[in-house]
Write a protein that holds these residues in place. Structure first.
Motif, mmCIF file in Angstrom:
data_model
loop_
_atom_site.group_PDB
_atom_site.id
_atom_site.type_symbol
_atom_site.label_atom_id
_atom_site.label_comp_id
_atom_site.label_asym_id
_atom_site.label_seq_id
_atom_site.Cartn_x
_atom_site.Cartn_y
_atom_site.Cartn_z
ATOM 1 N N ASP A 17 10.322 -32.927 -36.471
ATOM 2 C CA ASP A 17 9.053 -33.757 -35.679
ATOM 3 C C ASP A 17 8.463 -34.973 -36.643
ATOM 4 O O ASP A 17 9.366 -35.361 -37.414
ATOM 5 C CB ASP A 17 8.052 -32.645 -35.203
ATOM 6 N N ASN A 18 7.491 -35.621 -36.205
ATOM 7 C CA ASN A 18 6.903 -36.589 -36.980
ATOM 8 C C ASN A 18 5.762 -36.357 -37.623
ATOM 9 O O ASN A 18 5.051 -36.977 -37.966
ATOM 10 C CB ASN A 18 6.480 -37.684 -35.984
ATOM 11 N N SER A 20 3.506 -35.352 -40.983
ATOM 12 C CA SER A 20 3.474 -36.334 -42.168
ATOM 13 C C SER A 20 4.185 -36.306 -43.304
ATOM 14 O O SER A 20 4.462 -37.252 -44.164
ATOM 15 C CB SER A 20 2.096 -36.332 -42.599
ATOM 16 N N HIS A 22 7.519 -35.759 -43.487
ATOM 17 C CA HIS A 22 8.874 -36.315 -43.321
ATOM 18 C C HIS A 22 9.153 -37.412 -41.983
ATOM 19 O O HIS A 22 9.823 -37.353 -41.069
ATOM 20 C CB HIS A 22 9.867 -35.161 -42.713
ATOM 21 N N ASN A 23 7.944 -38.056 -41.804
ATOM 22 C CA ASN A 23 7.952 -39.330 -40.827
ATOM 23 C C ASN A 23 8.569 -40.724 -41.525
ATOM 24 O O ASN A 23 8.324 -40.644 -42.644
ATOM 25 C CB ASN A 23 6.575 -39.278 -39.655
ATOM 26 N N GLY A 24 9.004 -41.358 -40.431
ATOM 27 C CA GLY A 24 9.051 -42.940 -40.982
ATOM 28 C C GLY A 24 10.413 -43.018 -41.607
ATOM 29 O O GLY A 24 11.230 -42.107 -42.025
ATOM 30 N N SER A 27 11.577 -41.385 -45.130
ATOM 31 C CA SER A 27 11.975 -39.710 -44.946
ATOM 32 C C SER A 27 13.407 -40.031 -44.873
ATOM 33 O O SER A 27 14.124 -39.127 -45.317
ATOM 34 C CB SER A 27 11.397 -38.918 -43.924
ATOM 35 N N HIS A 42 14.520 -37.914 -35.989
ATOM 36 C CA HIS A 42 12.957 -37.648 -35.616
ATOM 37 C C HIS A 42 13.103 -37.344 -33.968
ATOM 38 O O HIS A 42 13.619 -38.118 -33.139
ATOM 39 C CB HIS A 42 12.208 -38.588 -35.939
ATOM 40 N N VAL A 45 7.650 -39.254 -30.910
ATOM 41 C CA VAL A 45 6.180 -38.714 -30.938
ATOM 42 C C VAL A 45 5.666 -38.169 -29.809
ATOM 43 O O VAL A 45 6.052 -38.397 -28.797
ATOM 44 C CB VAL A 45 5.411 -40.003 -31.272
ATOM 45 N N SER A 48 6.535 -32.403 -29.113
ATOM 46 C CA SER A 48 6.811 -31.100 -29.914
ATOM 47 C C SER A 48 7.472 -29.942 -29.061
ATOM 48 O O SER A 48 8.196 -29.206 -29.457
ATOM 49 C CB SER A 48 5.371 -30.693 -30.361
#
Length: 123
Positions: A17-18, A20, A22-24, A27, A42, A45, A48
């Motif tokens: 998921d996104n 904190s 492992h986001n962006g 990661s 990912h 957003v 879930s």
């Protein structure tokens, strides 16, 4: 990644998921540096519901945790383990019927809508 079947795989996809941690793009790069055969994917957003673990935790929260008052962590752990045992005896595989064609059929009109010229208001 050091155990089979991952250790001998040509490619491994990690779907996350996104959150904190492992986001962006950073990661994705960290994953690539640590495990060159791994690709971090990912979920969208606010999607879930696509993550099966998130679904299980949601059910666990609603059915076993939020309905109880626990004297200590051992009581909570016992409730979670009892729920897990019961859930595993009654759960069945999910038969996903929504196809790529279904999704494209839904998205095509949306794409047309996004590319049309806005209508002008009459004066």
């Amino acid at each position: 990644m050091t155990t089979e079947p991952y250790a001998s795989a040509r490619r491994v996809f990690w779907v996350v998921d996104n959150g904190s941690s492992h986001n962006g793009a950073r990661s994705v790069e960290r994953m690539r540096q640590a495990w060159p055969i791994a690709t971090l994917v990912h979920l969208p957003v606010h999607a879930s519901w696509l993550n099966q673990v998130e679904i299980y935790f949601s059910i666990l929260q609603r059915k076993a945790i939020s309905t109880g008052d626990f004297a200590n962590l051992d009581d909570l752990a016992a409730r979670i383990l009892a729920f897990q045992q019961r859930y595993n005896t009654t759960a069945s595989p999910f038969d996903w019927k929504y196809t790529r064609g279904d999704l494209n059929g839904y998205l095509t009109p949306l794409r047309r809508h996004d590319t049309t010229e806005p209508t002008q208001k009459a004066a």
